[in-house]
Design a protein around this motif. Structure first.
Motif, PDB file in Angstrom:
ATOM      1  N   PRO A 193       1.764  -1.295   0.114  1.00 17.65           N
ATOM      2  CA  PRO A 193       0.232   0.101   0.213  1.00 17.65           C
ATOM      3  C   PRO A 193       1.329   1.284  -0.192  1.00 17.65           C
ATOM      4  O   PRO A 193       1.142   2.118  -0.524  1.00 17.65           O
ATOM      5  N   GLU A 194       1.667   1.317   0.981  1.00 19.75           N
ATOM      6  CA  GLU A 194       2.948   2.322   1.019  1.00 19.75           C
ATOM      7  C   GLU A 194       3.831   2.721  -0.285  1.00 19.75           C
ATOM      8  O   GLU A 194       3.604   3.715  -1.056  1.00 19.75           O
ATOM      9  N   ARG A 195       4.067   1.710  -0.873  1.00 19.77           N
ATOM     10  CA  ARG A 195       4.734   1.623  -2.180  1.00 19.77           C
ATOM     11  C   ARG A 195       3.997   2.484  -3.662  1.00 19.77           C
ATOM     12  O   ARG A 195       4.623   3.024  -4.167  1.00 19.77           O
ATOM     13  N   TYR A 196       2.641   1.940  -3.449  1.00 11.79           N
ATOM     14  CA  TYR A 196       2.221   2.310  -4.495  1.00 11.79           C
ATOM     15  C   TYR A 196       1.636   4.224  -3.423  1.00 11.79           C
ATOM     16  O   TYR A 196       1.463   4.842  -5.016  1.00 11.79           O
ATOM     17  N   ARG A 197       1.474   3.966  -2.825  1.00 10.58           N
ATOM     18  CA  ARG A 197       0.804   6.101  -2.605  1.00 10.58           C
ATOM     19  C   ARG A 197       2.683   6.451  -3.192  1.00 10.58           C
ATOM     20  O   ARG A 197       2.581   7.960  -3.737  1.00 10.58           O
ATOM     21  N   ARG A 198       2.843   5.742  -3.020  1.00  6.96           N
ATOM     22  CA  ARG A 198       4.943   7.212  -3.152  1.00  6.96           C
ATOM     23  C   ARG A 198       4.439   6.553  -4.611  1.00  6.96           C
ATOM     24  O   ARG A 198       5.614   7.655  -5.527  1.00  6.96           O
ATOM     25  N   LEU A 199       4.139   5.760  -5.705  1.00  9.60           N
ATOM     26  CA  LEU A 199       4.436   5.211  -6.926  1.00  9.60           C
ATOM     27  C   LEU A 199       3.407   6.701  -7.777  1.00  9.60           C
ATOM     28  O   LEU A 199       3.628   7.170  -8.699  1.00  9.60           O
ATOM     29  N   HIS A 200       2.480   6.633  -7.016  1.00  6.35           N
ATOM     30  CA  HIS A 200       1.865   7.416  -7.604  1.00  6.35           C
ATOM     31  C   HIS A 200       2.000   9.183  -7.136  1.00  6.35           C
ATOM     32  O   HIS A 200       1.757   9.880  -8.262  1.00  6.35           O
ATOM     33  N   ARG A 201       2.545   9.399  -6.353  1.00 10.73           N
ATOM     34  CA  ARG A 201       3.884  10.474  -5.537  1.00 10.73           C
ATOM     35  C   ARG A 201       4.621  11.091  -7.301  1.00 10.73           C
ATOM     36  O   ARG A 201       4.548  12.160  -8.101  1.00 10.73           O
ATOM     37  N   ALA A 202       5.371   9.716  -7.788  1.00 12.79           N
ATOM     38  CA  ALA A 202       6.263  10.308  -8.874  1.00 12.79           C
ATOM     39  C   ALA A 202       5.591   9.964  -9.999  1.00 12.79           C
ATOM     40  O   ALA A 202       6.280  10.993 -10.435  1.00 12.79           O
ATOM     41  N   ILE A 203       4.463   9.366 -10.257  1.00 10.01           N
ATOM     42  CA  ILE A 203       3.273   9.376 -11.532  1.00 10.01           C
ATOM     43  C   ILE A 203       3.672  11.111 -11.864  1.00 10.01           C
ATOM     44  O   ILE A 203       3.300  11.646 -12.647  1.00 10.01           O
ATOM     45  N   LEU A 204       2.944  12.114 -10.459  1.00 17.83           N
ATOM     46  CA  LEU A 204       2.434  13.185 -10.145  1.00 17.83           C
ATOM     47  C   LEU A 204       3.498  13.561 -10.495  1.00 17.83           C
ATOM     48  O   LEU A 204       3.341  15.136 -11.380  1.00 17.83           O
ATOM     49  N   GLU A 205       4.998  13.189 -10.240  1.00 17.14           N
ATOM     50  CA  GLU A 205       5.694  14.799 -10.735  1.00 17.14           C
ATOM     51  C   GLU A 205       5.835  14.620 -11.627  1.00 17.14           C
ATOM     52  O   GLU A 205       7.220  14.737 -12.192  1.00 17.14           O
ATOM     53  N   GLY A 206       5.850  13.583 -12.417  1.00 19.67           N
ATOM     54  CA  GLY A 206       6.189  12.836 -14.050  1.00 19.67           C
ATOM     55  C   GLY A 206       7.550  12.189 -14.215  1.00 19.67           C
ATOM     56  O   GLY A 206       8.707  12.680 -15.029  1.00 19.67           O
ATOM     57  N   LEU A 207       7.720  11.554 -13.002  1.00 23.46           N
ATOM     58  CA  LEU A 207       8.929  10.936 -13.295  1.00 23.46           C
ATOM     59  C   LEU A 207       8.548   9.424 -13.852  1.00 23.46           C
ATOM     60  O   LEU A 207       9.873   8.689 -13.782  1.00 23.46           O
ATOM     61  N   VAL A 208       7.553   9.294 -13.810  1.00 27.12           N
ATOM     62  CA  VAL A 208       7.076   8.142 -15.170  1.00 27.12           C
ATOM     63  C   VAL A 208       7.173   7.784 -15.533  1.00 27.12           C
ATOM     64  O   VAL A 208       5.981   8.232 -16.649  1.00 27.12           O
ATOM     65  N   ARG A 209       7.958   6.848 -16.688  1.00 26.43           N
ATOM     66  CA  ARG A 209       7.948   6.950 -17.897  1.00 26.43           C
ATOM     67  C   ARG A 209       6.828   6.304 -19.018  1.00 26.43           C
ATOM     68  O   ARG A 209       6.239   5.520 -19.756  1.00 26.43           O
ATOM     69  N   ALA A 210       7.427   4.789 -18.390  1.00 29.91           N
ATOM     70  CA  ALA A 210       5.712   4.305 -18.315  1.00 29.91           C
ATOM     71  C   ALA A 210       6.309   2.986 -17.049  1.00 29.91           C
ATOM     72  O   ALA A 210       7.676   3.183 -16.437  1.00 29.91           O
ATOM     73  N   CYS A 211       5.525   1.985 -17.350  1.00 37.14           N
ATOM     74  CA  CYS A 211       5.459   1.700 -15.847  1.00 37.14           C
ATOM     75  C   CYS A 211       3.993   0.513 -15.680  1.00 37.14           C
ATOM     76  O   CYS A 211       2.603   0.659 -17.050  1.00 37.14           O
ATOM     77  N   HIS A 212       4.285  -0.887 -15.864  1.00 39.94           N
ATOM     78  CA  HIS A 212       3.100  -1.850 -16.530  1.00 39.94           C
ATOM     79  C   HIS A 212       3.864  -3.159 -15.013  1.00 39.94           C
ATOM     80  O   HIS A 212       4.731  -3.088 -14.539  1.00 39.94           O
ATOM     81  N   ASP A 213       2.333  -3.408 -14.584  1.00 43.85           N
ATOM     82  CA  ASP A 213       2.719  -4.193 -13.329  1.00 43.85           C
ATOM     83  C   ASP A 213       3.231  -6.034 -13.318  1.00 43.85           C
ATOM     84  O   ASP A 213       3.009  -5.925 -14.530  1.00 43.85           O
ATOM     85  N   VAL A 214       3.686  -6.779 -13.088  1.00 49.43           N
ATOM     86  CA  VAL A 214       4.471  -7.552 -12.859  1.00 49.43           C
ATOM     87  C   VAL A 214       2.376  -8.878 -12.377  1.00 49.43           C
ATOM     88  O   VAL A 214       2.670  -8.888 -11.846  1.00 49.43           O
ATOM     89  N   SER A 215       2.375  -9.672 -13.812  1.00 50.45           N
ATOM     90  CA  SER A 215       1.347 -10.597 -12.772  1.00 50.45           C
ATOM     91  C   SER A 215       1.636 -12.497 -13.564  1.00 50.45           C
ATOM     92  O   SER A 215       2.666 -12.562 -13.112  1.00 50.45           O
ATOM     93  N   GLU A 216       0.826 -12.776 -14.053  1.00 49.39           N
ATOM     94  CA  GLU A 216       0.593 -13.403 -14.643  1.00 49.39           C
ATOM     95  C   GLU A 216       1.820 -14.278 -15.321  1.00 49.39           C
ATOM     96  O   GLU A 216       1.964 -13.229 -16.578  1.00 49.39           O
ATOM     97  N   GLY A 217       2.685 -15.034 -15.106  1.00 42.89           N
ATOM     98  CA  GLY A 217       4.124 -15.144 -15.795  1.00 42.89           C
ATOM     99  C   GLY A 217       5.339 -14.728 -15.643  1.00 42.89           C
ATOM    100  O   GLY A 217       6.134 -15.245 -15.947  1.00 42.89           O
ATOM    101  N   GLY A 218       5.249 -13.463 -14.855  1.00 48.33           N
ATOM    102  CA  GLY A 218       5.952 -13.336 -13.976  1.00 48.33           C
ATOM    103  C   GLY A 218       6.648 -11.926 -14.342  1.00 48.33           C
ATOM    104  O   GLY A 218       6.544 -11.548 -16.216  1.00 48.33           O
ATOM    105  N   LEU A 219       8.083 -11.635 -14.202  1.00 50.75           N
ATOM    106  CA  LEU A 219       9.185 -11.190 -14.416  1.00 50.75           C
ATOM    107  C   LEU A 219       8.828 -10.784 -15.864  1.00 50.75           C
ATOM    108  O   LEU A 219       8.951  -9.352 -16.994  1.00 50.75           O
TER     109      LEU A 219
END
Lengths: 241, 903
Positions: B782-808
């Protein structure tokens, strides 16, 4: 400049009327969405309109052929009023189901059959403007990007070369032909050039952020490929009348 | 194959020519009025099944001034001379027609233009007094009431006290209202677990959890047709609220895939309309048997998975496309256990400005039904879906199947949105039809209605059929008498039929009349509260957990495993399906289900923001039934986590996310099946509390069972679908899972551990005897996602993808496919290669950042980052310890599914 009064025609099952009205508004028109039954009851509304647009969707659920029932309502209900509107030279556009309605009413040549792959298909396409007599694409040289969303969009015409020679082929699909249209024709106009019919939906690309590659091609000028330019042209033509 | 149109009337040759011109376009078709004499098979609808095209024939002929007294449509199939007529009949029966809604004949078929119109108009008395329990159960089976023995006894006792026998209308109404489908008996049951613990009801646990979170944006949860949240206000200071609902339509889709899925979508849209919100988007999650299942493995009475898939997808597409809503977030899962019991989850999001809960109905208000006419369609749907299915299900279902008419529902939306001041209460006519809709509205108030005023598709319906019909596209509203004229005028302008059935009384009694004579008289308190609470026993699962139970994997050729994963039908491209849905209409779809340079890579969540809106919403889905086979509680936690990650990854604020739960489970009267359900609810509650993301609505579909190769009945895998809807504060800053620029860094967020039970690696390589553990909840997420959201709002994230079925490995491959760029991964997140690449540990995301932003990104993320490597211009996925794979090969593997379904 005062805003151009425009009518967006909707039938039972029309569903892109609001999208189309938004595009016309952004292009400088003052559109009202009018149900076909109300237009039939008060055909004098056509006298006041400087521009008419027939919106996409599934009028009458596409029963008995896409656009067929709405075309019948307009043909029977309006008689010659729509032809008279066109004869004044004021701009008329039919998109998707609206294009199907215009071919069924014979205001535009040709017909629209089931896609050659037999399925409804929604995807973004690129449209190449052709040298034509059409007022809606006057001066547009850059390709237009916008989505298609139809099951019956395969344009059929017995003489596509003749149609092109008379300047009535307005838009062609660039790249893969998504539905098997003859000569990749995506949009055609009447001989006078004021009536445009097209299957794709330029009304769904009126903002740069709507483009699927928004944020990817940062060097691209997002305004250059907007579908909105078609509506700006139509509204400008209406304003000149 | 040709279309057939049957018309009846006194029609001249000139009129026939005019109709010929109307019905055909010479550039596209040929047609004749001659009755064919050659060999062929003709198919037409069974009497009572809605034939919308026939209605258009009558309408069109009328426009031409031609009186058509009856019309029907059908199809004619002609075979070559070599095809034996009996083979032709078999082909039509197995492939072309569906006996649940159609009939056919070799040669020509005679349509039923005027179904049997004889009726008694009276209710039948069903004697219950003096019957033994066995006799009551026999009556229940014969009438397909799907009531428990205790419930039958309660009904008997109620009428004994009243000193009379029930009518068939009363009995059927009680059966519908008390059905699992409508009453959610299991979710409201008193449950004792095998360790002797007395549990509060499952619905009570979910409600208490939402109350404990006390999120300020929740306006209404677990009340009425849909959950309501409000993330923001409009320019006039009115709250913009969202109505959220997801439904299941499993059993109808098994017997008539098109109609079942079609009306599933129609029903969930009506749920949103039934809480006075304008629908803006549709979601769909579908579970099928493998399309390559040998026909011999499909039991008698069941349809082949390919046919189910085609019909369901067509049904979803048809409704959403025609009603004019974008069908956006979704998923398709395959498992042999879904072969005879496919699952269809349909969701809808609606929006309103300044919504207030309607306070009615008030005594004196009129009971008004709007929309489609009532026919014999869909009768007993609620009890049907509460029974388990067997070989005869297709036959007994018969009238349980509805056919939708999205155009009628579109007109209902046009009439009702903006007319909220004209009614005091509203609900949709879904399962149980008028009995459920009027019965629910009348709760505590009472109503007196006349069935003769219900507009019918055709004559001949008995009172109980009118009262229970699940004919589609109907809404019931309560209207103050002085508002009725304005509402009628509005309906007339839109071409929507309205009928005034009676009034709300104020005495708490429900009275239903036929020809003025009461056929039902019940206290609404007995109808809604008279059902004895179910008492159930659950045997709780004993999952393997912890590091000691974890097992690793040996993967000889990681590159080959990656390609096998990408082409596994659960992971491979769903493009051929997605393109059949209109996801562009309304112009609000900013992140689509398909993303990337070639628009062929999977999105995490979708983002919608209406043109002109600076803010938007994200929709994400979490589902993984294979974890549930090992650990239902961890599965539920993982599903919530995945849904959360999907919306956060595209730009949603993790502190403004609401959740929906949909459980599709087996028969809960089996204690182990119930135990898995209890464990999953425990997982949902724990996850919701951890993420502070409240559940606002849910729906359970139980009794999803199939007969296995061993001849025994089995539950479908525990299938929990979590839908997350989050607020996107800046629609211009949403993020896509698409690599953008060579030279940028790829960073992994979250922890990786050997968690392989239920993993897709095990599906492609085979599971070992000791499968180990499923991904455990990550308390840091939960805290990780809050920080990521802050990074997105700051424009630091160029691309983002979740790791789910099949792994990394799969996540990296999908990023490369989307960007048509390569990646070089030199720093793996775990010393064990298989764990690093293929474990499905939750809470993880891959992020692209520029080298210049890495420092700031580290700060925002509190150093919870692991730099994996870099984005490369050369189209290769290079991973230390794995053979290099070219991006075009990744694309080809990923598109395997597409080729398969297009063939």
């Amino acid at each position: 400049m005062s805003r151009v009064p425009a009518i967006v025609v909707a039938g039972p099952g029309t569903n892109r009327d609001r999208d189309l009205a938004l595009a016309l508004t952004m292009a400088g028109a003052d559109p009202v969405i009018v149900l076909a039954r109300d237009l039939v009851a008060r055909p004098e509304m056509l006298h006041d309109a400087r521009l008419v647009a027939i919106a996409g969707g599934f009028s009458y659920g596409d029963a008995l052929g896409a656009g067929n029932m709405l075309a019948l309502d307009l043909r029977v209900g309006l008689g010659d009023a729509l032809e008279e509107f066109v004869a004044t030279g004021r701009p008329l556009i039919g998109i998707c189901n609206g294009f199907q309605v215009l071919t069924r009413t014979h205001l535009l040549p040709g017909a629209l059959g089931h896609n050659d792959h037999g399925r409804f298909d929604c995807r973004w396409v690129t449209l190449e403007p052709q040298p034509s007599v059409c007022v809606w694409t006057r001066g547009i040289d850059d390709p237009i990007d916008c989505p298609i969303a139809h099951g019956e969009g395969r344009y059929v015409h017995p003489d596509p070369a003749g149609l092109a020679a008379s300047g009535q082929v307005v838009l062609r699909y660039a790249g893969a032909n998504p539905n098997g249209s003859v000569d990749a024709i995506a949009g055609v106009c009447n001989p006078a050039g004021n009536v445009l019919g097209l299957m794709p939906h330029p009304e769904n690309h009126v903002l740069a952020r709507q483009h699927p590659n928004a944020g990817l091609d940062t060097e691209l000028d997002p305004e250059r490929h907007l579908g909105l330019r078609i509506f700006r042209n139509g509204v400008a033509a209406a304003a000149e009348m | 194959m040709s279309d057939i149109i049957f018309i009846e009337g006194d029609i001249s040759a000139t009129d026939l020519d005019a109709l010929h011109r109307l019905l055909t376009d010479p550039l596209l078709q040929t047609a004749t009025w001659e009755v064919p004499t050659g060999p062929g098979v003709e198919v037409t609808f069974l009497p009572g099944v809605t034939d919308t095209a026939a209605g258009s024939v009558v309408h069109g002929a009328g426009q031409l001034g031609i009186i058509v007294t009856g019309a029907a449509t059908g199809r004619r199939v002609e075979f070559g001379p070599d095809v034996d007529p009996s083979l032709a009949e078999t082909i039509v029966r197995r492939v072309v027609a569906n006996p649940v809604i159609e009939r056919w004949a070799i040669g020509t078929v005679d349509p039923v233009l005027h179904p049997d119109s004889s009726r008694t108009g009276k209710a039948e008395i069903v004697p219950l007094q003096g019957r033994t329990l066995d006799e009551l159960v026999a009556i229940g089976v014969e009438r397909k009431l799907a009531l428990d023995p205790e419930e039958l006894l309660a009904v008997q006792a109620h009428f004994a006290a009243a000193g009379r026998e029930p009518t068939d209308v009363e009995l059927e109404t009680l059966a519908q209202t008390w059905s699992e489908h409508c009453a959610h008996k299991t979710f409201r049951a008193h449950i004792t677990t095998d360790d002797g613990v007395e549990r509060s009801s499952l619905i009570g646990m979910l409600r208490a959890c939402t109350e404990a979170i006390a999120a300020p944006f929740v306006r209404s949860a677990f009340v009425g047709n849909a959950g309501i949240v409000g993330f923001r206000d409009d320019a006039d200071g009115r709250a913009i609220t969202l109505a959220l609902k997801a439904e299941t339509h499993n059993h109808p889709s098994a017997v008539e895939p098109f109609g079942g899925a079609n009306t599933g979508v129609g029903g969930v849209i009506r749920d949103v309309l039934g809480i006075a919100h304008r629908p803006i988007a549709v979601t769909d999650i579908l579970c099928f048997g493998p399309p390559d299942t040998p026909l011999a493995d499909v039991p008698d009475g069941a349809l082949h998975p390919l046919r189910i898939r085609e019909g369901v997808i067509d049904g979803v597409a048809d409704y959403g496309n025609k009603i004019g809503l974008p069908t956006v977030a979704g998923a398709i899962l395959y498992d042999p256990a879904y072969t005879t019991n496919p699952l269809v989850f349909a969701g809808c999001v609606g929006e309103a400005n300044g919504w207030e809960q309607h306070a009615g109905p008030f005594p004196g208000d009129r009971v008004v039904v709007l929309g489609g006419r009532t026919g014999r369609d869909g009768i007993r749907g609620a009890t049907f879906s509460s029974l388990t299915m067997d070989a005869t299900t297709g036959e007994v279902a018969g009238a349980s199947v509805q056919i939708g008419d999205p155009v009628v529902e579109k007109l209902l939306i046009d009439v009702l949105v903006g007319a909220e001041h004209l009614f005091t209460a509203i609900t949709d006519c879904g399962a149980g039809g008028l009995s459920s809709a009027v019965g629910e509205m009348a709760e505590g108030v009472g109503a007196d209605v006349e069935l003769d005023r219900v507009p019918l598709k055709y004559a001949g319906l008995e009172p109980w059929e009118i009262w229970l019909s699940e004919a589609q596209e109907r809404m019931v509203i309560a209207v103050a008498p002085e508002r009725l004229a304005e509402l009628s005028a509005r309906c007339a302008a839109h071409g929507v039929e309205l009928a005034d059935l009676g009034h709300f009384t104020g005495d708490g009694r429900l009275i239903v009349r036929s020809g003025g004579e009461p056929v039902l008289e019940l206290d609404t308190s007995f109808l809604h509260d008279g059902r004895p609470q179910r008492r159930m026993t659950a045997v709780m699962p004993q999952p393997r957990r912890g590091e000691a139970a974890a097992t690793g994997r040996t993967v000889a050729d990681p590159a080959a495993a990656l390609l096998a994963l990408l082409s596994h039908r659960n992971i491979a491209s769903k493009a051929s399906t997605i393109h059949r849905y209109d996801h562009e209409i309304l112009g609000a779809t900013l992140i689509r289900p398909l993303v990337g340079r070639e628009r062929d890579a999977p999105a995490d969540g979708v983002v919608l923001a209406a043109p002109g809106d600076a803010e938007g919403i994200a929709i994400g889905i979490g589902v993984n039934p294979w974890y549930g086979l090992h650990d239902p509680e961890a599965m539920a936690h993982a599903a919530v986590d995945e849904a959360m990650r999907n919306v956060v990854a595209v730009g949603a604020d993790p502190d403004r996310v609401a959740l929906l739960d949909n459980f599709s489970w087996g028969d809960p009267r089996r204690p182990t099946t119930l135990g898995e359900l209890v464990a999953a609810v425990d997982g949902c509650v724990a996850a919701a509390l951890a993420y502070r993301a409240p559940f606002v609505s849910g729906k359970d579909s139980l009794n999803n069972e199939y007969t296995g190769a061993d001849g025994q009945r089995h539950a479908v895998p525990p299938t929990l679908v979590i839908t997350a809807v989050g607020h996107v504060p800046d629609a211009d800053r949403c993020v896509r899972p698409v690599l953008t620029s060579p030279g940028n860094l790829l960073v992994l967020l979250g922890q990786t551990a050997p968690e392989f039970a239920g993993s897709h690696l095990d599906m492609v390589l085979g599971a070992p005897d000791e499968p180990g553990v499923v991904p455990a909840p990550d308390p840091g997420a939960p805290e990780r996602y809050r920080r990521l959201h802050r990074a997105i709002l700051e424009g630091l994230v160029r691309a983002c993808h979740d790791v789910s079925e099949g792994g990394l490995a799969v996540a990296l491959a999908e990023l490369c496919i989307a960007g048509r760029l390569g990646a070089e991964i030199t720093e793996l997140p775990h010393p064990d290669l298989a764990t690093a690449l293929f474990s499905e540990s939750v809470g993880r995301l891959v992020v692209e950042v520029t080298p210049g932003d890495l420092g700031r990104f580290r700060d925002v993320m509190h150093d919870d980052v692991h730099v994996l490597g870099t984005v490369q211009a050369a189209p290769w996925l290079l991973v230390t310890g794995m053979m290099p794979v070219e991006v075009p090969d990744l694309v080809a593997a990923f598109q395997g599914e597409q080729t398969e379904s297009a063939s």
